[in-house]
Design an enzyme around this catalytic site. Structure first.
Site, PDB file in Angstrom:
ATOM      1  N   ASN A  66       9.707  22.345   7.035  1.00  0.00           N
ATOM      2  CA  ASN A  66       8.390  23.803   6.841  1.00  0.00           C
ATOM      3  C   ASN A  66       8.856  24.982   7.290  1.00  0.00           C
ATOM      4  O   ASN A  66       7.884  25.486   7.992  1.00  0.00           O
ATOM      5  CB  ASN A  66       7.279  23.024   7.868  1.00  0.00           C
ATOM      6  N   HIS A  73      -7.110  22.006   9.753  1.00  0.00           N
ATOM      7  CA  HIS A  73      -7.266  21.342   7.774  1.00  0.00           C
ATOM      8  C   HIS A  73      -7.996  19.937   6.657  1.00  0.00           C
ATOM      9  O   HIS A  73      -7.778  19.044   6.556  1.00  0.00           O
ATOM     10  CB  HIS A  73      -5.287  21.241   7.302  1.00  0.00           C
ATOM     11  N   LYS A 113       5.278  22.790  16.471  1.00  0.00           N
ATOM     12  CA  LYS A 113       6.443  22.650  15.759  1.00  0.00           C
ATOM     13  C   LYS A 113       7.455  23.817  14.978  1.00  0.00           C
ATOM     14  O   LYS A 113       8.651  23.278  15.547  1.00  0.00           O
ATOM     15  CB  LYS A 113       6.083  22.302  14.424  1.00  0.00           C
TER      16      LYS A 113
END
Length: 410
Positions: free
Chosen positions: A112, A157, A89
């Site tokens: 982010n 996650h 990303k």
């Protein structure tokens, strides 16, 4: 907007406590139930799990629980390029931002990475490039990007989501819901969504709009039958980076950025700190800081693109977040590798690779032991594959400390 918020921080000693304006009430140390249950709206940090019982209770009472991205989405008036994915990303968002700036946009890099999104609203940007994590997407509903991109979806996650990978994937795919142009990765088959009548652009596999072509010992990045660039002309290398650049090309072309500007940036971009960052080649020893590696897929990517003739000294460890590290066995089986496992799940990881691994409590101890054995031609690779939060404030600090250990010891 004339609203006076209250602030809650689970930390007993938040580092920015003194910067809070005096008129703002705050509570630290735990989630104050009375404040939460009497709220009109709750904006939660990405680090706060929405599965906390008190937040579930708030939702049942009809209290609006949202992310900062959602609050931003309700106010923003300029186009958005929204980028998510398990890996890549930051690299893609940074390159796209550089191209947009070269093309004449007053562009923000936020979310982010870069600016917090809410800080951008009062500035005169005419384009936002937003990196968005799954945590931020959990409570985002009104985001309407001009371009939405999912780079890849791999297991990460899983400890955050009760329904595991299926829930994680669903949250990632939500970025497409209200997008004008959707860019998806055909190479990573887990990413292919149920397509609607929106404009879809694909990258990754040979059957995609943007793809990789291997021809006579050369590798080309292509678009619909036309070669765009030989990867030998780029500073970035490795299959994962070629996939990232395909996504960049798809975004840049969709925005109609001049191709010449796009190619200038792609040719000269050398990568971000803590992402396969070569920090030392003293006495023929190559030390690589890949501290941004916080999941198994990023370790695989690092190992795949290494060009080491000697022993690979792999530093692995931290909080594994319930990830399956057994999948690395086939990658490590035929490699000349020694693994030093550290941190919260270091003992567990060392047992998986028992024939090739050593456990040390800390990263510093691991580097110290390696420094006594490493020789010319070897590679020391910090690619932890785990969250850093068991021993470090963030992956950047983990990487910075590794760099210092290397300079001191190697």
């Amino acid at each position: 907007k004339g609203i006076t918020p209250k602030i809650i921080d689970e930390s007993a000693h938040p580092i920015y406590l003194k910067t809070i304006p005096k008129k703002i009430k705050y509570h630290v140390g735990n989630l104050k139930k009375t404040w939460i249950l009497e709220s009109d709206i709750i904006v939660i940090s990405p680090g706060i799990s929405s599965n906390k019982p008190i937040l579930k209770q708030a939702k049942k009472l009809g209290i609006n629980v949202i992310s900062d991205i959602e609050l931003f989405s309700r106010e923003v008036t300029v186009p958005i390029i929204a980028i998510t994915g398990t890996n890549g990303k930051s690299t893609v968002a940074t390159i796209v931002k550089k191209i947009a700036k070269r093309a004449g946009y007053n562009v923000s890099l936020c979310g982010n990475i870069g600016y917090p999104v809410l800080d951008t609203l009062e500035k005169k940007f005419n384009l936002h490039v937003i990196e968005i994590s799954s945590f931020q997407l959990e409570h985002t509903f009104c985001l309407k990007p001009k371009i939405a991109v999912i780079l890849n979806i791999t297991h990460d996650h899983i400890n955050r989501y009760p329904n595991g990978f299926k829930e994680y994937k669903k949250i990632k795919l939500s970025i497409y819901k209200q997008a004008e142009i959707c860019i998806n990765n055909n190479f990573n088959i887990l990413d292919i969504p149920i397509k609607t009548s929106k404009q879809w652009i694909s990258f990754g596999s040979i059957k995609s709009d943007y793809y990789i072509l291997h021809h006579k010992n050369n590798t080309f990045l292509c678009n619909k039958g036309k070669k765009i660039i030989n990867t030998n002309q780029m500073l970035l290398y490795g299959q994962h980076n070629y996939q990232n650049i395909l996504a960049v090309l798809a975004i840049a072309d969709s925005m109609t950025f001049p191709r010449s500007h796009t190619m200038d940036i792609i040719r000269t971009f050398s990568g971000l700190p803590h992402r396969l960052q070569i920090i030392n080649t003293h006495k023929g020893i190559c030390c690589i800081n890949d501290s941004k590696s916080t999941n198994v897929s990023s370790v695989k990517a690092a190992l795949t693109c290494l060009r080491s003739k000697g022993t690979i000294w792999l530093l692995l460890g931290g909080d594994k977040k319930n990830a399956n590290f057994h999948v690395l066995k086939k990658y490590l089986k035929n490699m000349k590798v020694r693994i030093y496992c550290f941190g919260k799940d270091g003992i567990y990881l060392s047992k998986i690779y028992s024939k090739k691994s050593i456990y040390t409590p800390t990263l510093k101890q691991a580097v110290s032991l390696i420094s006594k054995k490493v020789v010319s031609g070897d590679t020391v690779l910090l690619s932890p594959g785990c969250s850093s939060l068991d021993q470090f404030p963030n992956f950047e600090e983990r990487g910075n400390q590794f760099i210092q250990f290397v300079r001191d010891l190697i």
